[in-house]
Scaffold this motif. Sequence first.
Motif, PDB file in Angstrom:
ATOM      1  N   ALA A  76      27.575  79.973  14.653  1.00 34.48           N
ATOM      2  CA  ALA A  76      26.420  80.697  14.112  1.00 34.48           C
ATOM      3  C   ALA A  76      25.209  80.559  15.041  1.00 34.48           C
ATOM      4  O   ALA A  76      24.486  81.532  15.284  1.00 34.48           O
ATOM      5  CB  ALA A  76      26.084  80.182  12.713  1.00 34.48           C
ATOM      6  N   LYS A  77      25.002  79.367  15.566  1.00 41.38           N
ATOM      7  CA  LYS A  77      23.892  79.127  16.499  1.00 41.38           C
ATOM      8  C   LYS A  77      24.078  79.952  17.778  1.00 41.38           C
ATOM      9  O   LYS A  77      23.137  80.588  18.275  1.00 41.38           O
ATOM     10  CB  LYS A  77      23.804  77.638  16.833  1.00 41.38           C
ATOM     11  CG  LYS A  77      22.631  77.273  17.700  1.00 41.38           C
ATOM     12  CD  LYS A  77      22.582  75.757  17.912  1.00 41.38           C
ATOM     13  CE  LYS A  77      21.422  75.367  18.799  1.00 41.38           C
ATOM     14  NZ  LYS A  77      21.389  73.911  19.006  1.00 41.38           N
ATOM     15  N   ARG A  80      23.252  83.557  17.136  1.00 42.48           N
ATOM     16  CA  ARG A  80      21.794  83.796  17.136  1.00 42.48           C
ATOM     17  C   ARG A  80      21.267  83.852  18.565  1.00 42.48           C
ATOM     18  O   ARG A  80      20.415  84.697  18.896  1.00 42.48           O
ATOM     19  CB  ARG A  80      21.078  82.715  16.334  1.00 42.48           C
ATOM     20  CG  ARG A  80      21.250  82.870  14.832  1.00 42.48           C
ATOM     21  CD  ARG A  80      20.343  81.922  14.044  1.00 42.48           C
ATOM     22  NE  ARG A  80      20.624  80.510  14.283  1.00 42.48           N
ATOM     23  CZ  ARG A  80      21.540  79.805  13.646  1.00 42.48           C
ATOM     24  NH1 ARG A  80      22.288  80.374  12.729  1.00 42.48           N
ATOM     25  NH2 ARG A  80      21.710  78.519  13.917  1.00 42.48           N
ATOM     26  N   HIS A  81      21.776  82.979  19.433  1.00 40.81           N
ATOM     27  CA  HIS A  81      21.368  83.013  20.842  1.00 40.81           C
ATOM     28  C   HIS A  81      21.795  84.332  21.487  1.00 40.81           C
ATOM     29  O   HIS A  81      21.047  84.906  22.284  1.00 40.81           O
ATOM     30  CB  HIS A  81      21.963  81.838  21.626  1.00 40.81           C
ATOM     31  CG  HIS A  81      21.318  80.529  21.332  1.00 40.81           C
ATOM     32  ND1 HIS A  81      19.964  80.313  21.382  1.00 40.81           N
ATOM     33  CD2 HIS A  81      21.862  79.332  20.968  1.00 40.81           C
ATOM     34  CE1 HIS A  81      19.686  79.068  21.079  1.00 40.81           C
ATOM     35  NE2 HIS A  81      20.827  78.441  20.817  1.00 40.81           N
ATOM     36  N   GLU A  83      22.120  87.191  20.066  1.00 37.05           N
ATOM     37  CA  GLU A  83      21.243  88.275  19.589  1.00 37.05           C
ATOM     38  C   GLU A  83      19.925  88.310  20.349  1.00 37.05           C
ATOM     39  O   GLU A  83      19.334  89.370  20.520  1.00 37.05           O
ATOM     40  CB  GLU A  83      20.995  88.116  18.090  1.00 37.05           C
ATOM     41  CG  GLU A  83      22.232  88.400  17.257  1.00 37.05           C
ATOM     42  CD  GLU A  83      22.073  88.029  15.790  1.00 37.05           C
ATOM     43  OE1 GLU A  83      21.099  87.329  15.428  1.00 37.05           O
ATOM     44  OE2 GLU A  83      22.951  88.425  15.002  1.00 37.05           O
TER      45      GLU A  83
END
Length: 135
Positions: A76-77, A80-81, A83
Amino acid sequence: MHYRYHAPATAGFHHALREANALRSETMPADAKFAAAYRDAVRRLAVAWATAERSAKREGTSYLDPVDRRKLEQAAKLLRHAEGAASPAERAAYLRQVKSIMEELVHNGAVRTPPKIVEAIDTVTSLAIEAAEQR
């Protein structure tokens, strides 16, 4: 396998889905009772979905083994990176890592990913790689 179909809310959703699918037809049924039964089944399915969704949000990833939970949090992290990546190459690198982690979690049975989600991950990753290679 860690599938949570035995969780009451998830099991209820799957039961309601099977019931609605069993009554589904391609055309509007002429039998009013049959049509009413289908509408009722779809209403139950909508309620079951909302219940399962609330339950899943409350439970989160708590059912996962701590190692698998950390891997999912890492994915998930990384997503986000990806994106917020500054370049297509950076985005592609993050997405490759996300895809790898998700494939491992699915392969190990920690999570169950519907085929459409796997296809979407593959498509987005492929597009990001192509965009990075064109630069």
